[in-house]
Design a protein around this motif. Structure first.
Motif, PDB file in Angstrom:
ATOM      1  N   SER A  41      53.005  17.438  46.741  1.00 39.30           N
ATOM      2  CA  SER A  41      52.986  18.896  46.859  1.00 39.30           C
ATOM      3  C   SER A  41      52.133  19.290  48.048  1.00 39.30           C
ATOM      4  O   SER A  41      51.069  18.708  48.269  1.00 39.30           O
ATOM      5  N   GLN A  42      52.597  20.279  48.792  1.00 37.50           N
ATOM      6  CA  GLN A  42      51.792  20.851  49.863  1.00 37.50           C
ATOM      7  C   GLN A  42      51.508  22.307  49.541  1.00 37.50           C
ATOM      8  O   GLN A  42      52.380  23.028  49.043  1.00 37.50           O
ATOM      9  N   PHE A  43      50.276  22.714  49.827  1.00 35.89           N
ATOM     10  CA  PHE A  43      49.800  24.062  49.558  1.00 35.89           C
ATOM     11  C   PHE A  43      49.470  24.707  50.907  1.00 35.89           C
ATOM     12  O   PHE A  43      48.702  24.146  51.684  1.00 35.89           O
ATOM     13  N   ARG A  44      50.048  25.871  51.152  1.00 36.68           N
ATOM     14  CA  ARG A  44      49.864  26.536  52.442  1.00 36.68           C
ATOM     15  C   ARG A  44      49.379  27.970  52.255  1.00 36.68           C
ATOM     16  O   ARG A  44      49.750  28.641  51.296  1.00 36.68           O
ATOM     17  N   LYS A  45      48.569  28.398  53.219  1.00 32.79           N
ATOM     18  CA  LYS A  45      48.088  29.781  53.291  1.00 32.79           C
ATOM     19  C   LYS A  45      48.407  30.265  54.699  1.00 32.79           C
ATOM     20  O   LYS A  45      48.010  29.612  55.677  1.00 32.79           O
ATOM     21  N   PHE A  46      49.148  31.355  54.809  1.00 32.87           N
ATOM     22  CA  PHE A  46      49.598  31.884  56.102  1.00 32.87           C
ATOM     23  C   PHE A  46      50.324  30.813  56.916  1.00 32.87           C
ATOM     24  O   PHE A  46      50.226  30.763  58.138  1.00 32.87           O
ATOM     25  N   GLY A  47      51.025  29.901  56.237  1.00 28.71           N
ATOM     26  CA  GLY A  47      51.778  28.855  56.912  1.00 28.71           C
ATOM     27  C   GLY A  47      50.977  27.616  57.260  1.00 28.71           C
ATOM     28  O   GLY A  47      51.538  26.609  57.673  1.00 28.71           O
ATOM     29  N   PHE A  48      49.655  27.666  57.093  1.00 30.59           N
ATOM     30  CA  PHE A  48      48.799  26.534  57.433  1.00 30.59           C
ATOM     31  C   PHE A  48      48.548  25.666  56.205  1.00 30.59           C
ATOM     32  O   PHE A  48      48.240  26.179  55.126  1.00 30.59           O
ATOM     33  N   LEU A  49      48.657  24.360  56.387  1.00 26.52           N
ATOM     34  CA  LEU A  49      48.403  23.415  55.311  1.00 26.52           C
ATOM     35  C   LEU A  49      46.924  23.459  54.927  1.00 26.52           C
ATOM     36  O   LEU A  49      46.059  23.257  55.772  1.00 26.52           O
ATOM     37  N   VAL A  50      46.646  23.729  53.636  1.00 26.28           N
ATOM     38  CA  VAL A  50      45.258  23.776  53.177  1.00 26.28           C
ATOM     39  C   VAL A  50      44.952  22.670  52.175  1.00 26.28           C
ATOM     40  O   VAL A  50      43.789  22.334  51.956  1.00 26.28           O
ATOM     41  N   ALA A  51      45.989  22.093  51.564  1.00 21.55           N
ATOM     42  CA  ALA A  51      45.780  20.989  50.620  1.00 21.55           C
ATOM     43  C   ALA A  51      47.105  20.286  50.391  1.00 21.55           C
ATOM     44  O   ALA A  51      48.185  20.849  50.602  1.00 21.55           O
ATOM     45  N   GLU A  52      46.998  19.041  49.957  1.00 22.73           N
ATOM     46  CA  GLU A  52      48.173  18.259  49.588  1.00 22.73           C
ATOM     47  C   GLU A  52      47.813  17.451  48.355  1.00 22.73           C
ATOM     48  O   GLU A  52      46.685  16.977  48.221  1.00 22.73           O
ATOM     49  N   LEU A  53      48.766  17.308  47.463  1.00 21.85           N
ATOM     50  CA  LEU A  53      48.578  16.570  46.225  1.00 21.85           C
ATOM     51  C   LEU A  53      49.600  15.441  46.186  1.00 21.85           C
ATOM     52  O   LEU A  53      50.762  15.652  46.539  1.00 21.85           O
ATOM     53  N   VAL A  54      49.159  14.260  45.786  1.00 19.62           N
ATOM     54  CA  VAL A  54      50.061  13.138  45.545  1.00 19.62           C
ATOM     55  C   VAL A  54      49.712  12.589  44.170  1.00 19.62           C
ATOM     56  O   VAL A  54      48.529  12.324  43.879  1.00 19.62           O
ATOM     57  N   GLY A 111      38.256  30.802  44.620  1.00 16.14           N
ATOM     58  CA  GLY A 111      38.549  31.816  45.631  1.00 16.14           C
ATOM     59  C   GLY A 111      39.650  32.797  45.276  1.00 16.14           C
ATOM     60  O   GLY A 111      39.810  33.818  45.930  1.00 16.14           O
ATOM     61  N   GLY A 112      40.465  32.495  44.249  1.00 15.30           N
ATOM     62  CA  GLY A 112      41.521  33.412  43.841  1.00 15.30           C
ATOM     63  C   GLY A 112      42.646  33.566  44.856  1.00 15.30           C
ATOM     64  O   GLY A 112      43.458  34.472  44.735  1.00 15.30           O
ATOM     65  N   HIS A 113      42.705  32.692  45.861  1.00 19.04           N
ATOM     66  CA  HIS A 113      43.733  32.780  46.898  1.00 19.04           C
ATOM     67  C   HIS A 113      45.126  32.524  46.322  1.00 19.04           C
ATOM     68  O   HIS A 113      45.283  31.781  45.363  1.00 19.04           O
ATOM     69  N   VAL A 114      46.133  33.114  46.935  1.00 20.72           N
ATOM     70  CA  VAL A 114      47.521  32.841  46.601  1.00 20.72           C
ATOM     71  C   VAL A 114      48.050  31.881  47.656  1.00 20.72           C
ATOM     72  O   VAL A 114      47.970  32.155  48.857  1.00 20.72           O
ATOM     73  N   LEU A 115      48.571  30.739  47.206  1.00 20.69           N
ATOM     74  CA  LEU A 115      49.077  29.713  48.103  1.00 20.69           C
ATOM     75  C   LEU A 115      50.568  29.511  47.881  1.00 20.69           C
ATOM     76  O   LEU A 115      51.051  29.577  46.751  1.00 20.69           O
ATOM     77  N   ALA A 116      51.286  29.229  48.961  1.00 15.37           N
ATOM     78  CA  ALA A 116      52.699  28.868  48.876  1.00 15.37           C
ATOM     79  C   ALA A 116      52.768  27.362  48.654  1.00 15.37           C
ATOM     80  O   ALA A 116      52.122  26.587  49.365  1.00 15.37           O
ATOM     81  N   VAL A 117      53.541  26.935  47.651  1.00 17.81           N
ATOM     82  CA  VAL A 117      53.612  25.520  47.282  1.00 17.81           C
ATOM     83  C   VAL A 117      55.034  25.004  47.476  1.00 17.81           C
ATOM     84  O   VAL A 117      56.002  25.639  47.055  1.00 17.81           O
ATOM     85  N   THR A 118      55.124  23.863  48.121  1.00 14.66           N
ATOM     86  CA  THR A 118      56.360  23.090  48.188  1.00 14.66           C
ATOM     87  C   THR A 118      56.104  21.826  47.402  1.00 14.66           C
ATOM     88  O   THR A 118      55.208  21.056  47.733  1.00 14.66           O
ATOM     89  N   ASP A 119      56.865  21.625  46.347  1.00 14.64           N
ATOM     90  CA  ASP A 119      56.640  20.543  45.390  1.00 14.64           C
ATOM     91  C   ASP A 119      57.884  19.663  45.356  1.00 14.64           C
ATOM     92  O   ASP A 119      58.985  20.162  45.122  1.00 14.64           O
ATOM     93  N   TRP A 120      57.719  18.367  45.630  1.00 18.35           N
ATOM     94  CA  TRP A 120      58.822  17.415  45.552  1.00 18.35           C
ATOM     95  C   TRP A 120      58.474  16.313  44.578  1.00 18.35           C
ATOM     96  O   TRP A 120      57.362  15.775  44.616  1.00 18.35           O
TER      97      TRP A 120
END
Length: 184
Positions: free
Chosen positions: A162-175, A140-149
């Motif tokens: 890591s949490q991935f957000r688009k327009f502030g909404f959670l769209v994916a999480e990685l563990v 999709g080529g989307h730009v996501l904001a990532v918070t990575d701990w």
């Protein structure tokens, strides 16, 4: 109708406040100050590393599993890390990070798929990075904001969330877990 709209707006504001001030993204590096073991990127993300993890979609269900072979190398406070991922779908992905670590523990990070640079901090047993990433076009080529701990464990393993957000909404999480790769 006006009461419904106002109630909905209030509910959305409360959810946004919870995420911003109480949830995962609200963590601060100082939360881990004084906790051991002391995370030092130059020591704990160095050499060959094995990574294993899952990606959760917006509903909380696992949408992908992956393994990765990383190679991190440091010269003083400058480092690089190449990542080679293999997903359960058969897809592969490569990324090359460049890191600069300042004496106060702050981190500058760059990779080809970042929009701008990432910034973070290592303190105590935790490392935080925040950045914006552009997904591949086939995703999709989307730009996501990532918070990575990343959290360093007593045995040297690293737990990455890591949490991935688009327009502030959670769209994916990685563990994922990362650990030094055993010599063959």
């Amino acid at each position: 109708m006006i009461a419904f709209v106002l109630g909905l707006a209030l509910a959305l504001a409360l959810v946004a406040a919870k995420v911003r001030y109480l949830g995962f993204p609200a963590q601060k590096p100082a939360d881990y100050s004084g906790q051991g073991p002391e995370f030092d990127l130059r020591r704990h993300l160095d050499g060959p590393i094995l990574c294993e993890g899952v990606v959760y979609g917006p509903t909380g269900r696992v949408v992908s599993r992956f393994t990765g072979d990383f190679l991190a190398q440091w010269e003083g406070n400058s480092g690089t890390m190449t990542e080679e991922f293999r997903y359960d779908s058969g897809a592969t992905q490569s990324r090359r990070w460049s890191f600069k670590l300042a004496n106060d523990g702050s981190i500058a990070a760059d990779a080809p798929d970042l929009v701008g640079s990432g910034h973070g901090m290592q303190q105590g047993s935790g490392v935080n990075l925040r950045y914006r990433i552009r997904l591949p076009e086939d995703s999709g080529g989307h730009v996501l904001a990532v918070t990575d701990w990343m959290y360093l464990m007593e045995n040297g393993a690293i737990i990455n969330r890591s949490q991935f957000r688009k327009f502030g909404f959670l769209v994916a999480e990685l563990v994922a877990t990362m650990r030094p790769k055993e010599a063959a």
